[in-house]
Design a protein around this motif. Structure first.
Motif, short mmCIF file in Angstrom:
data_model
loop_
_atom_site.label_atom_id
_atom_site.label_comp_id
_atom_site.label_asym_id
_atom_site.label_seq_id
_atom_site.Cartn_x
_atom_site.Cartn_y
_atom_site.Cartn_z
N PRO A 15 48.21 -45.62 -81.82
CA PRO A 15 48.13 -46.54 -82.96
C PRO A 15 47.09 -46.11 -83.98
O PRO A 15 46.25 -45.26 -83.71
CB PRO A 15 47.77 -47.88 -82.31
N TRP A 16 47.17 -46.75 -85.16
CA TRP A 16 46.39 -46.34 -86.32
C TRP A 16 45.46 -47.45 -86.80
O TRP A 16 45.86 -48.62 -86.89
CB TRP A 16 47.32 -45.96 -87.46
N ALA A 17 44.25 -47.03 -87.14
CA ALA A 17 43.32 -47.91 -87.85
C ALA A 17 43.41 -47.59 -89.33
O ALA A 17 43.35 -46.43 -89.73
CB ALA A 17 41.89 -47.69 -87.35
N THR A 18 43.57 -48.62 -90.15
CA THR A 18 43.64 -48.45 -91.60
C THR A 18 42.63 -49.38 -92.25
O THR A 18 42.56 -50.56 -91.91
CB THR A 18 45.05 -48.77 -92.13
N VAL A 19 41.87 -48.83 -93.19
CA VAL A 19 40.86 -49.62 -93.89
C VAL A 19 41.00 -49.38 -95.39
O VAL A 19 41.08 -48.24 -95.84
CB VAL A 19 39.43 -49.24 -93.45
N ALA A 98 41.48 -54.44 -92.93
CA ALA A 98 41.42 -53.54 -91.78
C ALA A 98 42.53 -53.91 -90.81
O ALA A 98 42.67 -55.08 -90.44
CB ALA A 98 40.06 -53.63 -91.09
N THR A 99 43.34 -52.93 -90.43
CA THR A 99 44.45 -53.18 -89.52
C THR A 99 44.46 -52.16 -88.39
O THR A 99 43.98 -51.03 -88.55
CB THR A 99 45.80 -53.13 -90.26
N TRP A 100 45.00 -52.57 -87.28
CA TRP A 100 45.21 -51.72 -86.11
C TRP A 100 46.66 -51.91 -85.72
O TRP A 100 47.07 -52.98 -85.28
CB TRP A 100 44.26 -52.14 -84.98
N ALA A 101 47.49 -50.88 -85.95
CA ALA A 101 48.93 -51.05 -85.85
C ALA A 101 49.59 -49.75 -85.39
O ALA A 101 48.96 -48.67 -85.42
CB ALA A 101 49.50 -51.48 -87.20
#
Length: 385
Positions: A15-19, A98-101
């Motif tokens: 999964p990916w962290a996006t900020v 901020a997302t973790w997906a």
């Protein structure tokens, strides 16, 4: 927006962290404000379930942000304890997100990187060569020079008095012509790696027109000439920048109009539509609209231009995805049929931008004032579906 810059996001499973966050340092309390924003970004990632190694990678990356020259905002994409992509933004995001997906949350980039600022290669031309400058996110940075062999002339334009003077003039003209050819050849060779979408020729009128005439056809269509630039110091920079911004806006509007015209023409009339192998309704020409049709085209690597409109509901609708860009479907069973053991859901925009990056597509934001694709999602294809 050319999606090639997203390719670093294609070879990791997630999964990916996006900020998305504001990184502007123009205010007096910028340092304190930035520290609070950075802390909030990492805290929100942790709250979303991001692993400690990836949180630490984001925290360390933000701590290394320079104290001067920062862009208004940044988008960071991290996975497996490493920041894979750092995208400077032309505008500050309204809030820290901020997302973790399962997929990188790239959808907001279309609005924050809507090409409102020039992405140009500027060549200031004179008789000795050209000085190149790359414009990106409102900043110009030197991109090298082109120097041509020079023949020393006498610097006057009196009418030729005899045969020797005629040969002298002819040699000067020939030298200018060869210089123009050298500059045009350099621009044509370096254009694909420049990251620019518009070539701007400025400087001496006679020489820049000679360069324009020697460019290959595909590059001539992306070239404009502007007054006000030059290789000498002290040029009226602000005036030139205004002309550059106007030329870029004209280019953007013209390109969007051309793509939308192609899209509308290719859709045809409802009675002309057919279906693909999966039973999805398809247009008679190289276009697709709506989630099922655009997804079908994405699976076949047909996307040439992805059209998104923020007022539409389709870009945010969830679709099913897998580890590869072409792993995308409306139903979970479609992913199962592709051999994906654990399908995951993601917003359609995120999945389609990933698929578009894998097939060298572009993404265009359609302003709400224009008639865009129904539901806010459509595509121009490389060939009819």
């Amino acid at each position: 927006m050319d999606l090639a810059f997203l390719t670093p996001l294609l070879d990791r499973p997630g999964p990916w962290a996006t900020v998305y966050l504001d990184t502007d340092r123009a205010t007096e309390d910028a340092a304190r404000r930035r520290a609070l924003i950075d802390r909030a970004a990492v805290s929100r990632l942790a709250d979303a379930g991001t692993d400690e190694r990836t949180c630490a990678a984001v925290r360390d990356h933000l701590a290394a942000e320079p104290t001067a020259g920062s862009p208004p905002g940044r988008a960071l994409f991290a996975a497996d304890g490493e920041v894979a992509l750092d995208v400077p933004l032309a505008a500050s995001p309204p809030d820290v997100t901020a997302t973790w997906a399962p997929l990188p949350h790239t959808g907001p980039l279309v609005g924050l990187l809507d090409d409102a600022v020039p992405a140009c290669l500027v060549a200031a031309v004179d008789r000795t060569g050209a000085a190149l400058e790359r414009y990106r996110l409102g900043r110009g940075t030197p991109a090298g020079t082109v120097e041509a062999p020079q023949w020393q002339g006498r610097g006057h334009r009196a009418p030729p008095a005899d045969r020797h003077e005629w040969h002298y003039r002819h040699r000067v003209e020939d030298t200018w012509d060869r210089t123009a050819g050298i500059i045009a050849d350099h621009l044509a060779r370096t254009w694909p790696q420049s990251g620019a979408h518009l070539l701007v020729l400025t400087g001496d009128i006679r020489e820049r027109r000679a360069v324009a005439a020697k460019l290959p056809g595909h590059l001539q269509s992306l070239t404009v000439e502007l007054d006000g630039g030059g290789r000498a110091d002290g040029s009226a920079r602000e005036s030139f920048d205004r002309r550059l911004a106007a030329a870029w806006n004209d280019h953007r509007a013209r390109h969007l109009t051309e793509v939308l015209d192609t899209f509308r023409t290719a859709l045809g009339r409802p009675g002309e539509h057919g279906t693909d192998g999966a039973g999805t309704e398809t247009a008679p020409g190289p276009a697709a609209q709506g989630i099922p049709a655009v997804i079908s085209a994405a699976r076949q690597h047909q996307l040439a231009a992805l059209l998104l409109q923020s007022s539409g509901h389709d870009p945010d609708r969830p679709v099913w995805t897998g580890p590869e860009p072409e792993h995308i479907g409306v139903h979970r069973a479609e992913l199962r049929g592709m051999g994906v053991a654990h399908p995951a859901q993601a917003p359609a925009a995120d999945a389609l931008l990933r698929a578009g990056a894998a097939c060298d597509a572009e993404a265009l934001l359609v302003p709400d004032a224009l008639a865009g694709p129904p539901g806010g999602l459509g595509a121009v294809l490389r060939w009819p579906a």
